[in-house]
Write a protein that holds these residues in place. Structure first.
Motif, PDB file in Angstrom:
ATOM      1  N   ARG A  27      -5.168   5.107  -3.797  1.00 58.99           N
ATOM      2  CA  ARG A  27      -5.105   4.812  -2.363  1.00 58.99           C
ATOM      3  C   ARG A  27      -3.801   5.277  -1.722  1.00 58.99           C
ATOM      4  NH1 ARG A  27      -4.209  -1.655  -3.116  1.00 58.99           N
ATOM      5  NH2 ARG A  27      -6.034  -1.430  -4.431  1.00 58.99           N
ATOM      6  N   TYR A  28      -2.786   5.587  -2.520  1.00 61.73           N
ATOM      7  CA  TYR A  28      -1.523   6.105  -1.988  1.00 61.73           C
ATOM      8  C   TYR A  28      -1.395   7.608  -2.206  1.00 61.73           C
ATOM      9  CZ  TYR A  28      -0.368   1.140  -2.268  1.00 61.73           C
ATOM     10  OH  TYR A  28      -0.376  -0.222  -2.144  1.00 61.73           O
ATOM     11  N   GLY A  29      -2.497   8.233  -2.654  1.00 58.87           N
ATOM     12  CA  GLY A  29      -2.475   9.679  -2.840  1.00 58.87           C
ATOM     13  C   GLY A  29      -2.044  10.124  -4.231  1.00 58.87           C
ATOM     14  N   PHE A  30      -1.990   9.183  -5.188  1.00 61.52           N
ATOM     15  CA  PHE A  30      -1.618   9.543  -6.558  1.00 61.52           C
ATOM     16  C   PHE A  30      -2.861   9.602  -7.419  1.00 61.52           C
ATOM     17  CE2 PHE A  30       2.069   7.693  -4.653  1.00 61.52           C
ATOM     18  CZ  PHE A  30       3.137   8.427  -5.139  1.00 61.52           C
ATOM     19  N   MET A 137       2.684  16.457  -9.904  1.00 65.14           N
ATOM     20  CA  MET A 137       2.851  16.568  -8.466  1.00 65.14           C
ATOM     21  C   MET A 137       3.953  15.636  -7.957  1.00 65.14           C
ATOM     22  SD  MET A 137      -0.217  16.391  -5.815  1.00 65.14           S
ATOM     23  CE  MET A 137      -1.367  17.681  -6.180  1.00 65.14           C
ATOM     24  N   ASP A 247     -12.234  14.396   6.688  1.00 64.62           N
ATOM     25  CA  ASP A 247     -11.653  14.115   5.372  1.00 64.62           C
ATOM     26  C   ASP A 247     -12.284  12.918   4.666  1.00 64.62           C
ATOM     27  OD1 ASP A 247      -8.505  15.525   5.182  1.00 64.62           O
ATOM     28  OD2 ASP A 247      -9.746  15.673   6.983  1.00 64.62           O
ATOM     29  N   LEU A 270      -6.228  17.037  -5.819  1.00 64.97           N
ATOM     30  CA  LEU A 270      -5.975  16.314  -4.572  1.00 64.97           C
ATOM     31  C   LEU A 270      -6.880  15.089  -4.555  1.00 64.97           C
ATOM     32  CD1 LEU A 270      -5.906  19.337  -2.075  1.00 64.97           C
ATOM     33  CD2 LEU A 270      -4.001  18.283  -3.288  1.00 64.97           C
ATOM     34  N   THR A 271      -6.411  13.985  -3.973  1.00 60.68           N
ATOM     35  CA  THR A 271      -7.223  12.757  -3.967  1.00 60.68           C
ATOM     36  C   THR A 271      -8.191  12.730  -2.792  1.00 60.68           C
ATOM     37  OG1 THR A 271      -5.635  11.492  -2.677  1.00 60.68           O
ATOM     38  CG2 THR A 271      -5.360  11.454  -5.073  1.00 60.68           C
ATOM     39  N   GLY A 272      -8.077  13.699  -1.891  1.00 58.74           N
ATOM     40  CA  GLY A 272      -9.006  13.739  -0.770  1.00 58.74           C
ATOM     41  C   GLY A 272      -8.794  14.994   0.033  1.00 58.74           C
TER      42      GLY A 272
ATOM     43  N   THR B  35      -9.422   0.989  -3.892  1.00 55.87           N
ATOM     44  CA  THR B  35     -10.206   1.280  -2.686  1.00 55.87           C
ATOM     45  C   THR B  35      -9.409   2.265  -1.853  1.00 55.87           C
ATOM     46  OG1 THR B  35      -9.206  -0.734  -1.811  1.00 55.87           O
ATOM     47  CG2 THR B  35     -11.515  -0.873  -2.442  1.00 55.87           C
ATOM     48  N   THR B  36      -9.984   3.434  -1.592  1.00 56.62           N
ATOM     49  CA  THR B  36      -9.280   4.482  -0.853  1.00 56.62           C
ATOM     50  C   THR B  36     -10.034   4.796   0.435  1.00 56.62           C
ATOM     51  OG1 THR B  36      -8.526   5.394  -2.952  1.00 56.62           O
ATOM     52  CG2 THR B  36      -8.352   6.825  -1.031  1.00 56.62           C
ATOM     53  N   SER B  38     -10.865   6.590   4.080  1.00 58.07           N
ATOM     54  CA  SER B  38     -10.624   7.815   4.819  1.00 58.07           C
ATOM     55  C   SER B  38     -11.111   7.580   6.237  1.00 58.07           C
ATOM     56  CB  SER B  38     -11.336   8.981   4.150  1.00 58.07           C
ATOM     57  OG  SER B  38     -10.915  10.167   4.789  1.00 58.07           O
ATOM     58  N   VAL B 138      -4.165   7.487   3.324  1.00 56.23           N
ATOM     59  CA  VAL B 138      -3.075   8.137   2.593  1.00 56.23           C
ATOM     60  C   VAL B 138      -3.756   8.881   1.457  1.00 56.23           C
ATOM     61  CG1 VAL B 138      -0.975   7.808   1.227  1.00 56.23           C
ATOM     62  CG2 VAL B 138      -1.397   6.368   3.224  1.00 56.23           C
ATOM     63  N   MET B 139      -3.798  10.186   1.544  1.00 58.77           N
ATOM     64  CA  MET B 139      -4.545  10.900   0.507  1.00 58.77           C
ATOM     65  C   MET B 139      -4.128  12.347   0.358  1.00 58.77           C
ATOM     66  SD  MET B 139      -8.340  11.646   2.003  1.00 58.77           S
ATOM     67  CE  MET B 139      -8.942  10.081   1.445  1.00 58.77           C
ATOM     68  N   LEU B 141      -2.114  14.332  -1.207  1.00 57.75           N
ATOM     69  CA  LEU B 141      -0.843  14.410  -1.932  1.00 57.75           C
ATOM     70  C   LEU B 141      -0.232  13.017  -2.009  1.00 57.75           C
ATOM     71  CD1 LEU B 141       0.645  17.388   0.095  1.00 57.75           C
ATOM     72  CD2 LEU B 141      -0.465  17.518  -2.131  1.00 57.75           C
ATOM     73  N   PRO B 142       0.683  12.775  -2.960  1.00 55.43           N
ATOM     74  CA  PRO B 142       1.348  11.474  -3.007  1.00 55.43           C
ATOM     75  C   PRO B 142       1.962  11.104  -1.654  1.00 55.43           C
ATOM     76  CG  PRO B 142       1.903  12.744  -4.959  1.00 55.43           C
ATOM     77  CD  PRO B 142       1.109  13.659  -4.064  1.00 55.43           C
ATOM     78  N   GLY B 143       1.580   9.952  -1.131  1.00 55.28           N
ATOM     79  CA  GLY B 143       2.194   9.418   0.086  1.00 55.28           C
ATOM     80  C   GLY B 143       1.839  10.140   1.367  1.00 55.28           C
ATOM     81  N   LEU B 146      -2.607  10.475   6.753  1.00 47.58           N
ATOM     82  CA  LEU B 146      -3.416  11.139   7.776  1.00 47.58           C
ATOM     83  C   LEU B 146      -3.437  10.221   8.986  1.00 47.58           C
ATOM     84  CD1 LEU B 146      -6.549  12.506   5.884  1.00 47.58           C
ATOM     85  CD2 LEU B 146      -4.604  13.799   6.758  1.00 47.58           C
ATOM     86  N   TYR B 202       7.628   8.938   0.567  1.00 52.14           N
ATOM     87  CA  TYR B 202       7.408   8.313  -0.745  1.00 52.14           C
ATOM     88  C   TYR B 202       8.577   8.670  -1.633  1.00 52.14           C
ATOM     89  CZ  TYR B 202       6.302  12.134  -3.977  1.00 52.14           C
ATOM     90  OH  TYR B 202       6.383  13.211  -4.795  1.00 52.14           O
ATOM     91  N   GLN B 214       6.566  -0.906  -3.069  1.00 55.15           N
ATOM     92  CA  GLN B 214       5.451   0.049  -3.053  1.00 55.15           C
ATOM     93  C   GLN B 214       6.025   1.446  -3.013  1.00 55.15           C
ATOM     94  OE1 GLN B 214       3.895  -1.598   0.617  1.00 55.15           O
ATOM     95  NE2 GLN B 214       4.319   0.343   1.638  1.00 55.15           N
ATOM     96  N   VAL B 215       5.289   2.384  -3.604  1.00 51.48           N
ATOM     97  CA  VAL B 215       5.848   3.717  -3.833  1.00 51.48           C
ATOM     98  C   VAL B 215       5.816   4.578  -2.575  1.00 51.48           C
ATOM     99  CG1 VAL B 215       3.679   4.680  -4.706  1.00 51.48           C
ATOM    100  CG2 VAL B 215       5.836   5.589  -5.544  1.00 51.48           C
ATOM    101  N   THR B 216       4.998   4.186  -1.582  1.00 54.94           N
ATOM    102  CA  THR B 216       4.936   4.959  -0.345  1.00 54.94           C
ATOM    103  C   THR B 216       5.396   4.114   0.837  1.00 54.94           C
ATOM    104  OG1 THR B 216       2.659   4.322   0.104  1.00 54.94           O
ATOM    105  CG2 THR B 216       2.977   6.335  -1.149  1.00 54.94           C
ATOM    106  N   GLN B 219       1.116   2.941   4.684  1.00 56.86           N
ATOM    107  CA  GLN B 219      -0.161   2.536   4.092  1.00 56.86           C
ATOM    108  C   GLN B 219      -1.216   2.619   5.180  1.00 56.86           C
ATOM    109  OE1 GLN B 219      -0.529  -0.421   1.341  1.00 56.86           O
ATOM    110  NE2 GLN B 219       1.633  -0.908   1.158  1.00 56.86           N
TER     111      GLN B 219
END
Lengths: 329, 274
Positions: A27-30, A137, A247, A270-272, B35-36, B38, B138-139, B141-143, B146, B202, B214-216, B219
């Motif tokens: 969920r954070y792009g990792f 990455m 997206d 890529l996560t999305g 849960t991600t 978009s 957030v998708m 790339l890390p952190g 959108l 991030y 949190q790493v980013t 959120q």
């Protein structure tokens, strides 16, 4: 007391991985990272008495040369990289013993793509988001967040393991048959963006693995697919090409359609993004996808979610110490 | 498992995705790992040995029904102030490199201004920095957040590069489709470049205060306000960050009410220009 292994040659792209990798940070792009052929990876760990997911090495196409600075039990599984210990050929799929000062040298893969090296005790690495896997990455995890480099020191947890094992042929993951892989896949999430004809074409075609494949994804070459009305007649924010969409999150194993090129998204993808994912390769098939070589051929077979999950359960049952054969008995 | 809330890019669909995401997390549904969200969907990762495909579907349908109408949704949200050096020299260099090596194109900020009917690149900066941006996801790339503007008058739309750009300076602020995004890493890309933020969103080492928990920085459900700065200030902030003296500016969490937002949007005068 920990033990040390020195990197003499790093190989093409050798990284520390564990299994199942980073969970809960998608969920954070990792992405998950972790060993791709997790079946071979788990067996390697079990052969040296480790937990199945303990951190080990994943070598891709050309393996590393390592110098043991202490006595060490280790095992090789996955691709055959013509390994030698002080110049003498050694087998895969069984526990092996090295003495301090010995050199383990891996060459080019003659079958498969990825070799796993497990060390009794497991590699000591700084966890990142709960996993020791290298997240290239994010430049985190593993050893300094990157692939191995010359002169790196790999530290190994101490271990009292002495029992040696071998892996019966029956419990090893399946191999390519004459360059052909039958890959099971489930339809969705964006299956309704492809026409019935497109679905037929996808199943009936031979898909060639492109050399431009890596831990992010396996690119496939084949015929252009036919889209449904949902992909053609859509709100402008989806983008102009039929494979463009607003997206979405990409599941690991998702077959991402970028224009006309399908890409099986892997653990560092890529996560999305804004391309549809009409089909998904379940994790139970990752041992095949992870060992496929450029120019080999994928033939896809549709299965239900339930079928893919029971296969996943079967693999979990297979990857158990009780299924190994003790050496010396 | 993926849940689709609709078939276009309406921001209300994202409010629903975030509403369901929070319900799932509050209820701590057994077997759900991640849960991600978009724009119009929610990707749910689950452990099949803990919950079956069918049970998960039933559980999610039940939660979705309890969500009610989109107007009733309230989302935990905080505001992050991000300095942004618009029309900066670094993204300009990436655009010039593309023009030399791939193909000639109009300078991105001029292009985005023109196709959105704005006077010039300076009005683009006023429009882009004149709204709070909603972090929908957030998708990739890390952190990498959108975002969509909460003030509909500030919505910018633009087609992406074709073929894609070879590289993007890290922390570039860019627009594409209807989104604003911060490319956290030096990667190829298709979005139009309009600026660069000196502040990382991030941090893998998790040393600086906002990243300890949190790493980013951002959120889904957070809001971003870009503060225009010049290149001197950009360099000053980079130095402060290096010394560990930069203070990240974020507000506390509040409840973002879709109902209140909709009521506010109705009061806007669309003739008013920035």
């Amino acid at each position: 007391m920990s033990r040390t292994i020195r990197v003499i040659k790093p190989g093409l792209e050798t990284t520390v991985q564990d299994w199942p990798g980073l969970k809960g940070a998608f969920r954070y792009g990792f992405n998950h990272s972790g060993a791709i052929d997790h079946w071979s990876f788990r067996l390697a760990n079990l052969l040296v008495g480790n937990k199945p997911g303990a951190p080990g090495l994943e070598a891709q196409f050309i393996g590393p040369t390592l110098l043991f600075e202490s006595d060490q039990l280790f095992a090789l599984t996955g691709a055959n990289m013509q390994a030698t210990l002080d110049g003498k050929s050694i087998p895969c799929w069984q526990t092996l013993e090295a003495s301090a000062g010995q050199r383990l040298a891996l060459g080019s893969a003659i079958s498969g793509a990825r070799t796993y090296i497990a060390f009794s005790g497991g590699i000591i690495a700084k966890p990142f988001l709960g996993s020791c896997s290298t997240h290239t990455m994010a430049q985190a995890g593993g050893i300094n967040g990157r692939k191995l480099e010359i002169n790196d020191e790999i530290n190994i947890h101490s271990s009292t393991q002495t029992q040696k094992f071998t892996t019966p042929e029956l419990i090893r993951p399946p191999k390519a048959k004459e360059k052909y892989w039958e890959i099971e896949m489930v339809v969705g999430p964006c299956d309704d963006w492809i026409s019935d004809q497109g679905h037929q074409l996808f199943i009936n075609s031979e898909w060639i693995v492109s050399p431009r494949s890596n831990r992010m994804g396996v690119r496939l070459e084949g015929p252009p697919l036919d889209f449904s009305s949902r992909a053609i007649d859509k709100a402008p924010e989806h983008g102009s090409h039929p494979s463009n969409c607003v997206d979405i999150g990409y599941p690991v194993g998702g077959i991402n359609l970028c224009g006309d090129t399908p890409v099986v998204l892997l653990h560092e993808g890529l996560t999305g993004g804004g391309f549809i994912v009409p089909f998904t390769v379940p994790s139970s098939e990752f041992s095949k996808v992870g060992q496929a070589r450029p120019h080999e051929i994928f033939k896809f077979k549709a299965v239900s979610v339930q079928q893919s999950q029971s296969k996943r359960h079967e693999i979990n049952e297979i990857c158990q110490t009780k299924n190994l054969r003790k050496l010396g008995d | 498992m993926m849940i689709e809330f609709g078939n276009d890019g309406a921001i209300e669909l994202n409010f629903m995705a975030l509403g369901l995401m929070h319900l799932i997390r509050d209820q701590k549904v057994h077997g759900i790992i991640d849960t991600t969200p978009s724009y119009n969907s929610l990707l749910v990762e689950y452990e099949p040995s803990d919950i079956s495909d069918n049970d998960l579907k039933k559980e999610l349908q039940k939660l979705f029904l309890s969500l009610g109408s989109v107007e009733e949704i309230e989302i935990e949200s905080r505001l992050a102030y991000l300095p942004c050096c618009y029309l900066d020299p670094w993204t300009k260099a990436a655009i010039e490199d593309y023009c030399q090596k791939v193909k000639k194109r109009e300078f991105d900020p001029d292009f985005v201004a023109r196709i959105n009917g704005l006077e010039d690149r300076h009005q683009l900066v006023r429009v882009h920095s004149g709204t709070e941006h909603w972090v929908a996801s957030v998708m990739a790339l890390p952190g990498c957040a959108l975002m969509r503007p909460l003030d509909p008058r500030c919505l910018l739309t633009s087609p992406k590069y074709n073929p894609p750009r070879l590289w993007t300076p890290e922390n570039a602020v860019c627009t594409g489709g209807m989104s604003t995004s911060i490319h956290t890493l030096r990667v190829p890309g298709g979005y139009n470049l309009i600026g660069r933020t000196p502040v990382p969103v991030y941090e893998a080492s998790q040393n600086s205060p906002p990243f300890k928990k949190q790493v980013t920085l951002l959120q889904p459900g957070d809001r971003v306000k870009f503060i225009p700065i010049d290149a001197h200030e950009y360099k000053y902030i980079r130095q402060e960050l290096k010394k560990g003296k930069y203070s990240f500016r974020t507000t506390d969490y509040i409840k973002f009410s879709v109902h209140a937002w909709k009521a506010w949007v109705k009061t806007l005068n669309y003739q008013e220009r920035f």
